[in-house]
Enzyme design. Structure first.
Site, short mmCIF file in Angstrom:
data_model
loop_
_atom_site.label_atom_id
_atom_site.label_comp_id
_atom_site.label_asym_id
_atom_site.label_seq_id
_atom_site.Cartn_x
_atom_site.Cartn_y
_atom_site.Cartn_z
N HIS A 1 0.79 -1.24 0.00
CA HIS A 1 0.00 0.00 0.00
C HIS A 1 0.82 1.28 0.00
CE1 HIS A 1 1.09 -0.21 4.23
NE2 HIS A 1 0.76 1.06 4.32
C1 UD1 Z 1 1.90 2.78 7.91
C2 UD1 Z 1 2.21 3.97 8.75
C3 UD1 Z 1 0.98 4.74 9.04
C4 UD1 Z 1 0.34 5.10 7.71
C5 UD1 Z 1 0.09 3.85 6.87
C6 UD1 Z 1 -0.49 4.18 5.50
C7 UD1 Z 1 4.15 3.63 10.10
C8 UD1 Z 1 4.71 3.16 11.41
N1 UD1 Z 1 2.85 3.52 9.97
O1 UD1 Z 1 1.04 1.91 8.62
O2 UD1 Z 1 1.34 5.90 9.79
O3 UD1 Z 1 -0.92 5.65 7.94
O4 UD1 Z 1 1.32 3.17 6.70
O5 UD1 Z 1 0.46 4.76 4.66
O6 UD1 Z 1 4.86 4.08 9.22
N2 UD1 Z 1 -4.67 -5.17 8.35
C9 UD1 Z 1 -5.98 -5.63 8.35
N3 UD1 Z 1 -6.53 -6.05 7.17
C10 UD1 Z 1 -5.84 -6.04 5.99
C11 UD1 Z 1 -4.49 -5.57 6.00
C12 UD1 Z 1 -3.94 -5.12 7.20
O7 UD1 Z 1 -6.63 -5.68 9.39
O8 UD1 Z 1 -6.40 -6.44 4.96
C13 UD1 Z 1 -4.10 -4.70 9.62
C14 UD1 Z 1 -2.80 -5.36 10.00
O9 UD1 Z 1 -3.03 -6.54 10.72
C15 UD1 Z 1 -2.12 -4.27 10.82
C16 UD1 Z 1 -2.60 -2.99 10.19
O10 UD1 Z 1 -3.77 -3.32 9.46
O11 UD1 Z 1 -2.55 -4.28 12.17
C17 UD1 Z 1 -1.56 -2.44 9.26
O12 UD1 Z 1 -2.10 -1.40 8.52
P1 UD1 Z 1 -1.40 -0.89 7.18
O13 UD1 Z 1 -2.48 -0.30 6.36
O14 UD1 Z 1 -0.58 -1.96 6.61
O15 UD1 Z 1 -0.52 0.35 7.66
P2 UD1 Z 1 0.96 0.40 8.25
O16 UD1 Z 1 1.98 0.14 7.19
O17 UD1 Z 1 1.05 -0.42 9.47
#
Ligand code: UD1
Length: 387
Positions: A204
């Protein structure tokens, strides 16, 4: 009772702040404000439902827009609410536009800022999250570092030691609290997959979802799916870049974003994870899933150094050179699993204790009729932390 606002707006914010919010409501007069940066049920509402969170007191309805307009819209909406609510403190997490806009408005209104995941750095100047985090940390009163390296970054940037707490990561607390519920779900079976015989992909980040970069990653993903089938809960940003195209081969199963419990189920029973997510990298270590990071740098270098995660880059060539040999080798995956030492929990209580202590002290200063040290609440907190 001190008045505290939690300000969130995206999927990772909601998950990261979920263990803290119910406790804040007990300890303080607590108001929850949602920016509306994420707004669909699958990126927002599902997490409130699954994590049993109360609905926000305010939703600013910012939605998607250009970067500048989105930040500006959030700031305008939030300023109106904060002028009405007059809280002592505003809590934000991570490096979203929501967190940056929240910190800017609070700073101008002299409201103390608490920042979760303070000091986390990738040192990639093109990373919007890194820039946002640096700016928020400059303005924050409480810097809750998730680990020792984050604390060192803050000190190296000249931020005052009394503002910094080595708190740990609330993402770990959220994951620990919900894993047993996640394990009860039939997610893997419902998707027609066999435990330990599939790879999970998430993608993403801005740098990976622009067209050129995305095409390279997709070519590599199609090749890697010859080793094991790949399941891909696709983020809306990635879907937007692809438009109506479906460039994946049959062994790549593209699905909608999952709820939190289904996602934890899917990752914890997978063979490995290919991801550019920051939160998933931490969760993967906790559940013992080898995480191959589709980037050249990470917020959590300690897991790469320990061998539990691997940085595999984001070009076709780097993925073939670095991801393929790991995914094709049971010994390599097993070695990564063995190195995944579960990260310590407890961040939620450490953060709550510090806020409770400092805001209690401020309240005493104010109710005793004494002027706060200096002329702002921020100075008072610094003084309280030093005493
Ligand atoms: C990162 C950034 C955040 C930013 C985001 C979007 C850091 C530390 N964090 O968050 O500030 O807003 O990128 O650019 O840099 N999940 C689900 N369902 C799914 C996929 C993921 O529930 O289909 C959950 C995962 O289990 C996890 C969270 O979502 O808990 C992760 O979210 P994600 O959208 O991947 O953002 P980050 O990369 O963690």
């Amino acid at each position: 009772m001190a008045k505290v606002v939690t300000f969130l707006g995206t999927r990772p914010d909601i998950i990261k702040l979920s263990p803290l919010m119910p406790l804040l409501s007990h300890a303080f007069e607590h108001t929850l404000i949602h920016s509306g940066q994420h707004y669909t049920y699958e990126m927002d509402g599902v997490f409130f439902d699954e994590l049993h969170l109360p609905p926000p007191d305010y939703n600013l309805g910012a939605g998607s827009d250009t970067q500048g307009r989105q930040i500006a819209n959030i700031m305008i909406g939030l300023e109106n609410v904060l002028l009405k609510e007059s809280p002592q403190a505003l809590i934000v997490a991570g490096g979203t536009n929501t967190a940056l806009a929240g910190a800017l408005v609070a700073n101008k209104l002299d409201i103390a800022i608490a920042h979760l995941d303070a000091g986390v750095r990738t040192f990639n100047q093109r990373s919007p999250e890194d820039t946002n985090r640096i700016l928020i940390d400059r303005m924050a009163t409480w810097l809750f570092a998730p680990g020792e390296s984050a604390r060192e970054h803050l000190l190296a940037e000249g931020l005052a030691a009394p503002k910094i707490s080595l708190a740990g990561s609330t993402t770990i607390d959220a994951c620990r609290r919900n894993l047993h519920l996640a394990h009860m779900r039939p997610t893997v079976e419902q998707l027609g997959l066999k435990p330990n015989e599939y790879i999970v992909l998430t993608l993403h980040r801005a740098e990976n979802t622009e067209r050129g970069a995305l095409q390279e990653i997709i070519s590599a993903v199609n090749a890697l799916s010859r080793i094991w089938p790949i399941v891909f809960p696709m983020h809306p940003r990635t879907r937007q870049t692809l438009g109506g195209d479906d460039p994946f081969n049959a062994a790549v199963k593209v699905i909608k974003p999952l709820g939190y419990l289904d996602m934890l189920n899917l990752v914890s029973r997978s063979r490995a994870l290919l991801t550019d997510s920051s939160g998933l990298q931490e969760e993967a270590v906790l559940v013992g899933a080898p995480a191959l990071i589709l980037r050249n740098e990470t917020e959590w270098p300690q897991w790469v150094e320990s061998g539990a995660n691997a940085l595999v880059g984001n070009t076709y060539r780097s993925l073939m050179d670095r991801a393929w040999p790991i995914l094709a080798s049971e010994a390599a995956l097993q070695s990564m699993r063995r190195k995944a030492a579960a990260p310590a929990g407890g961040a939620t209580l450490r953060i709550l204790r510090r806020l409770g202590h400092d805001l209690g002290t401020i309240r005493k200063l104010h109710t005793a009729g004494q002027p706060a040290v200096g002329d702002s609440i921020v100075e008072a907190v610094k003084a309280a932390a030093l005493s």
